[in-house]
Structures are given as structure tokens and as C-alpha cells.
Design a protein around this motif. Sequence first.
Motif, short mmCIF file in Angstrom:
data_model
loop_
_atom_site.label_atom_id
_atom_site.label_comp_id
_atom_site.label_asym_id
_atom_site.label_seq_id
_atom_site.Cartn_x
_atom_site.Cartn_y
_atom_site.Cartn_z
N THR A 112 0.95 -1.32 0.02
CA THR A 112 -0.21 0.12 -0.02
C THR A 112 0.99 1.39 0.10
OG1 THR A 112 -0.06 0.05 2.26
CG2 THR A 112 -2.00 -1.06 1.30
N LEU A 113 1.13 2.07 1.25
CA LEU A 113 1.53 3.09 1.14
C LEU A 113 2.41 3.15 2.36
CD1 LEU A 113 -1.28 5.74 0.27
CD2 LEU A 113 0.30 4.91 -1.22
N ASP A 114 3.49 4.00 2.36
CA ASP A 114 4.46 3.98 3.47
C ASP A 114 3.67 5.07 4.59
OD1 ASP A 114 6.43 2.63 2.48
OD2 ASP A 114 7.52 4.40 1.54
N ARG A 115 4.00 4.53 6.02
CA ARG A 115 3.19 4.99 7.12
C ARG A 115 1.85 5.19 6.90
NH1 ARG A 115 6.65 7.88 10.39
NH2 ARG A 115 8.83 8.29 9.83
N PHE A 116 1.24 4.45 6.30
CA PHE A 116 -0.39 4.21 6.20
C PHE A 116 -1.01 3.77 7.56
CE2 PHE A 116 -4.12 1.56 4.84
CZ PHE A 116 -5.04 2.78 4.83
N GLU A 117 -1.62 4.29 8.04
CA GLU A 117 -2.36 3.68 9.50
C GLU A 117 -4.03 3.62 9.17
OE1 GLU A 117 -1.44 6.29 12.95
OE2 GLU A 117 -0.01 7.59 11.58
N ILE A 118 -4.10 2.04 9.24
CA ILE A 118 -5.28 1.65 8.66
C ILE A 118 -6.44 1.77 9.78
CG2 ILE A 118 -4.76 -0.49 9.30
CD1 ILE A 118 -6.29 -1.57 7.02
N THR A 119 -7.68 2.11 9.40
CA THR A 119 -8.70 2.39 10.15
C THR A 119 -9.80 1.50 10.03
OG1 THR A 119 -9.39 4.37 9.17
CG2 THR A 119 -8.22 4.82 11.15
N ASN A 120 -10.05 1.37 8.86
CA ASN A 120 -11.11 0.56 8.05
C ASN A 120 -10.60 -0.66 7.09
OD1 ASN A 120 -12.25 3.46 8.77
ND2 ASN A 120 -13.84 2.16 8.95
N PHE A 121 -11.21 -1.71 7.11
CA PHE A 121 -10.88 -2.84 5.93
C PHE A 121 -12.42 -3.37 5.68
CE2 PHE A 121 -9.91 -7.41 5.52
CZ PHE A 121 -9.31 -7.37 4.38
N GLU A 122 -12.62 -3.07 4.50
CA GLU A 122 -13.97 -3.83 4.15
C GLU A 122 -13.58 -4.59 2.54
OE1 GLU A 122 -16.58 -4.37 5.60
OE2 GLU A 122 -16.37 -2.88 7.21
N THR A 123 -14.28 -5.79 2.33
CA THR A 123 -14.05 -6.39 0.95
C THR A 123 -15.26 -6.63 0.29
OG1 THR A 123 -14.49 -8.28 2.20
CG2 THR A 123 -11.96 -7.58 1.97
N LEU A 124 -15.02 -6.77 -0.88
CA LEU A 124 -16.37 -7.20 -1.99
C LEU A 124 -15.92 -8.01 -3.03
CD1 LEU A 124 -19.53 -6.45 -1.81
CD2 LEU A 124 -19.00 -4.59 -3.49
N GLY A 125 -16.31 -9.25 -3.08
CA GLY A 125 -15.53 -10.21 -3.95
C GLY A 125 -14.12 -10.08 -3.64
N TYR A 126 -13.22 -10.00 -4.70
CA TYR A 126 -11.85 -10.00 -4.78
C TYR A 126 -11.41 -8.55 -4.47
CZ TYR A 126 -11.32 -15.11 -5.51
OH TYR A 126 -11.42 -16.39 -5.19
N SER A 127 -12.25 -7.72 -4.22
CA SER A 127 -11.67 -6.29 -4.06
C SER A 127 -11.58 -6.05 -2.65
CB SER A 127 -12.71 -5.21 -4.77
OG SER A 127 -12.91 -5.71 -6.14
N SER A 144 -7.46 -4.48 -5.99
CA SER A 144 -7.91 -5.91 -6.74
C SER A 144 -7.22 -7.09 -6.71
CB SER A 144 -8.12 -5.52 -8.18
OG SER A 144 -8.32 -6.79 -8.90
N LEU A 145 -7.46 -8.05 -5.82
CA LEU A 145 -6.86 -8.94 -5.64
C LEU A 145 -6.37 -10.01 -6.62
CD1 LEU A 145 -8.23 -10.27 -2.15
CD2 LEU A 145 -6.41 -8.79 -2.68
N ASN A 146 -7.29 -9.85 -7.68
CA ASN A 146 -7.39 -10.75 -8.92
C ASN A 146 -6.00 -10.23 -9.73
OD1 ASN A 146 -9.32 -12.71 -8.69
ND2 ASN A 146 -10.70 -10.87 -9.25
N THR A 147 -5.71 -8.91 -9.54
CA THR A 147 -4.61 -8.35 -10.49
C THR A 147 -3.35 -7.70 -9.70
OG1 THR A 147 -5.65 -6.10 -10.73
CG2 THR A 147 -6.24 -7.72 -12.38
N SER A 148 -3.82 -7.75 -8.45
CA SER A 148 -2.62 -7.24 -7.26
C SER A 148 -2.56 -5.77 -7.67
CB SER A 148 -1.31 -7.84 -7.37
OG SER A 148 -1.50 -9.22 -7.18
#
Length: 243
Positions: A112-127, A144-148
Amino acid sequence: IFQSTVYAQSVKRIELPLLNNNSAYQALPLGEKGVLLISKPDKGTFNVQKFDTNLERVWSIDGPVEDNLDYIASSYDGQSVFLLFSKYRSSLYQIVKVNIGPGFVETFMINTLDRFEITNFETLGYSTFMAGMVRNEPVLIYTSLNTSQTRVLPSAIKGSNAIQTVEIDTLNRLVNVCFAVKKGKQTRLIARSYTETGELYTQVAVDPEDDFSLLSGRLQVLNDSVRLVIGTYGYRNMQSSTT
């Protein structure tokens, strides 16, 4: 003379021995499909157990975790469960897709990004959609998990803003994100819906009436022509001017 009969309520429970004092378990309810129990027996592995609604174990799966990553969050889109592993402020994430039917897993590694502080994680299909902060600025990341392929979705809105909620609409296959935009003591809400491919589907802006300030809100798409925003508001002169 009245006769009454009192029935004791039976409660089903299970007890699992802890392998060590550092074992931490996370329970993820699946409704009529039962419940998942997630744990990390040691630094290099994870374990997922599925129990049915009678709390009978259906299966148990062990898998590897790269570079001693920690369990961060999980997401359930009604079909599969996604487990997120990472380190604090690390750009490397491991995502494990758990098929809750027959019980098998797929593993993905993303950056992802340097120094990224995650607050929410959601998924839909392979996204996947991850919200968080980078240098005190709100960021929304789509992968997109299919294409990375990973990209930052436009979240720049004039004024000081913050991402309040990220929610999945499994019926319409949308991801609803609510932004709180603050200017002085007045707050307006901007709710955006994104498709499974990370494209902007619709946007709703809600401005408060005079003397009022919006506090929180969330978006629900009812159909192609009706969007419902539900939230709270208060008096503007009682709100803080800080973010």
C-alpha cells in the motif's frame, strides 16, 4: 389456584484449551452459517476454525503468516471471510480469503503506502477497500486481489475532512464511504458509493441548515433513484473548531 412451570434455559458453550498464554482469539459471527474462531498459535501461523450454529466444529485450517505479521482485522461479505495481517505503519499486507463452505484459503500479498495507518478494512468479492491516514490526511485505498493492482481513490475534498465510515452493501454490490468535511464549526457530510472495481457510482452531499452542524452519517442506496443518508446533528455554536 394457578400452577406454573418454569423451564431452565439451556446454554450451549464450548471450552477450548489455550496453547500458550499469548494466544488471542477473535470470534466472527456468520449468522445462520455459524461462527469463525481466528487465532495465531505462533508468530508464523494462523488458525481458523468453523463452528456451526450448534457450536459443533466443522473444520480447522492452519496457514503461514509472512514476516511475523500481526492479525489486524477481518471482513465478511456474506460469502467469504477475509483476514488482514500486517505490522504497524507497514506497507506490506497479507490477505487471506477463507471460503466458509468447504473450508479452504487463498493468500494474497499487497503493498500500500508508507506510513499508512489503517482504520477500516472492507471487502467485496476479490476487491478490498482500506481507509486510514497518511501524515494526518485521510486516504482510501482500493486493491484488486485478482490483478494485485492497488490505487488510491480520490478523497480530496475542499476543507478539513475525515473518513467516518466504510460499509459494504452486499445487495447492490457497493462500498459506501462517508466523509465528514469541516469548515470552522460547520460540518457537512459527503457520502460516496464505489463499485466493486473501485469506480465512483454516486455521491450525496448533505449540508446542515443554519445554526446546525452535522456530526455523523452513513449512506444507504435503496435503488437507482433513492439514496438515504442517516446521521446525527447538533448546534453549530456548540461544536469545536478542531478536526
